[in-house]
Design an enzyme around this catalytic site. Structure first.
Site, PDB file in Angstrom:
ATOM      1  N   TYR A   7     -25.971 -35.462  -4.204  1.00 28.54           N
ATOM      2  CA  TYR A   7     -26.326 -36.725  -3.692  1.00 28.54           C
ATOM      3  C   TYR A   7     -26.540 -37.645  -4.439  1.00 28.54           C
ATOM      4  CZ  TYR A   7     -28.601 -38.866   0.364  1.00 28.54           C
ATOM      5  OH  TYR A   7     -29.534 -39.272   1.737  1.00 28.54           O
TER       6      TYR A   7
ATOM      7  N   TYR B 271     -36.513 -31.001  -6.763  1.00 29.25           N
ATOM      8  CA  TYR B 271     -36.081 -31.231  -7.693  1.00 29.25           C
ATOM      9  C   TYR B 271     -34.972 -31.691  -9.034  1.00 29.25           C
ATOM     10  CZ  TYR B 271     -36.415 -36.541 -10.705  1.00 29.25           C
ATOM     11  OH  TYR B 271     -36.795 -37.441 -10.686  1.00 29.25           O
TER      12      TYR B 271
END
Lengths: 148, 378
Positions: B324, B276
């Site tokens: 993204y 993450y």
């Protein structure tokens, strides 16, 4: 630096003594009488050994600069970019604070630089503990244990 | 192995800027796509987990009558914890088919709930008065300590964003696809020294959903199963100032080592990694706290292109939160990419991706969840 728009802490029964301490210009920590662990933020038990037998004592007010960021986005309570800092207190705990009496630049803010506490009145009831570059070299200062 | 597999997975139809959908509908859009992926309807779902919205609201909205409910909400890795809890619930018979949803109107703010920190909370008393303004000034606070202690340079921190953009350049759904250089990163706007704009995550709208059931039912579904091999979770502190060690996440270490032990895998068996990345230092902390790199060596590992396309440990292959998408609670998108890689359907597909490890973080360094996925049940 401080204007009324700085977000203010709301003391709880467990933290009231800390904020009364800063009003009297003392930085109060807690220490476990069972295992001697010193901790922050305040709570009426030891987070290391779970004992309820703890005492409050005045810290030396000396610290070193552990880390920081310099926020570039405007905040209503600050003029221009300002450092949000983490300082390691001489007694062990770490706390968030701001660095005063010092340029808010990477050149002026050197990690591990010695600091000493200041108290800044931000409302009628609250003084915040802020830190400034130390004026006295740390080696000439008496050990922390004598300050309680 | 856990005996549980992912049989449905999907993101929202659109990603990025979706002002015509409320946050609740983003959950629903992702859920409907995941149900279609698994060939199921709401009547087939008997377990529900979500964060950001209440599971009650979501179950009602979707028409689900659950026998198992989980509203664990520990920030962006909540969905990793939901997967872990769902595995236990399915294994113990509390439910058979679990839907986990995420939806967040992070950019457009349509029907979004905030993250207030009460003035009487510990963070409200001992952090907020000193002027932190959300994650860019809090998540980032430990990194100067890391840089001094381990000699990491500004260029090395910037390289994390460069490598992830390289992955994003292969992904048509990525928000940013144009390749960048270290100089581009260092010349981008300073947000909170030492973090530049391109070292901070995006702020977008989107959602995702997963459907889990017993692995022995997997033959009944249209998609190949993605087996859950192992799971881990932990929390540390709601205050960034109170981390045990500013150069390491205790929650990463606890969740990561538990998941790997649970899965019975070694580091060498991991073909694909998701860490993450709300900010550029997170993959560095993750690589070290998971044990893929020794302390102080992860920045060199990334600099030498080991996590880039063609490298030995492909990481954040969707482009990550930096390139993204990042709605606020990014963990669901990391999980989706792990599932795509194991299915063999990722836009930047890693060759022979048989084991994927997915590490999440939540509430700055407050919480972590880790899931190990496999093509085979192991």
């Amino acid at each position: 630096m401080d204007k009324p728009t700085r977000s203010l802490p709301q003391p709880t029964p467990e933290t009231q003594h800390f904020w009364e301490g800063t009003q009297a210009e003392q930085l109060l920590l807690q220490r476990c009488t069972q295992c001697t662990h010193t901790y922050f933020p305040p709570r009426p038990f030891c987070p290391s050994c779970s004992s309820r037998s703890v005492e409050v004592y005045a810290a030396s007010g000396r610290a070193t600069l552990a880390s920081y960021v310099i926020n570039q986005r405007p905040h209503p309570a600050f003029d221009g970019p300002y450092a949000i800092a983490l300082v390691d207190l001489e007694e062990g705990p770490r706390m968030m604070t701001n660095i005063v009496e010092c340029a808010q630049t990477p050149e002026a803010l050197q990690l591990d630089m010695p600091l000493e506490v200041r108290f800044e009145q931000v409302s009628e009831d609250i003084k915040l503990p802020l830190f400034a570059p130390a004026k006295i070299a740390p080696a000439k200062i008496a050990p922390a244990g004598e300050s309680k | 192995m856990t005996g549980v597999a992912v049989v449905g997975a999907a993101e929202t139809t659109e990603l990025g800027k979706i002002p015509h959908l409320s946050q609740m509908q983003l959950h629903a859009d992702a859920a409907l796509n995941a149900m279609a992926d698994a060939g199921l309807t709401a009547k087939d779902i008997d377990g529900i987990a979500t964060a950001g919205e209440r599971p009650t609201d979501l179950a009602y909205y979707l028409g689900i009558t659950p026998t198992w409910v989980d509203g664990t909400s520990v920030g962006g890795c909540s969905f990793m914890l939901h997967v872990r809890h769902a595995v236990a619930a399915i294994a113990s018979g509390q439910c058979t088919t679990v839907l986990i949803t995420h939806g967040e109107s992070g950019r457009s703010g349509v029907g979004r709930s905030g993250f207030p920190r009460a003035p009487a909370s510990l963070a409200g008393q001992f952090e907020v008065p000193f002027g932190p303004m959300g994650p860019p000034t809090m998540f980032t606070l430990p990194v100067l300590r890391y840089m001094k202690d381990y000699g990491m340079t500004h260029e090395q921190l910037a390289m994390v964003a460069v490598v992830q953009r390289e992955w994003a350049s292969m992904n048509p759904r990525a928000s940013f696809q144009e390749e960048i250089t270290v100089d581009d990163v260092l010349n981008s706007k300073m947000i909170a020294y030492p973090f530049h704009l391109l070292e901070c995550c995006l702020v977008t709208d989107g959602g995702g959903a997963l459907i889990l059931t017993k692995a022995d039912r997997a033959a009944d579904f249209p998609q190949p199963p993605v087996h859950i091999l192992g799971t881990g979770e932990s929390v540390e502190t709601p205050m960034i100032s109170q981390m045990d060690d500013l150069t390491s996440s205790r929650a990463f270490k606890v969740a990561g080592s538990f998941a790997m032990r649970d899965a019975g895998i070694s580091h060498a068996e991991v073909d694909h990694l998701m860490v993450y990345d709300a900010f550029a230092h997170l993959p560095i902390y993750g690589l070290e706290d998971l044990g893929f790199c020794k302390k102080g060596e992860a920045a060199d590992f990334i600099w030498e292109q080991n996590t880039a396309p063609g490298g030995c440990l492909p990481m954040n292959t969707n482009g990550g939160g930096l390139s993204y998408m990042h709605s606020g609670m990014y963990g669901m998108y990391a999980l989706q990419e792990s599932v795509r890689q194991i299915r063999g359907t990722a836009p930047a597909q890693v060759k022979d991706a048989n084991v994927s490890l997915c590490l999440g973080v939540g509430g700055m360094f407050g919480a972590s969840g880790c899931i190990v996925f496999g093509k085979e049940p192991k």
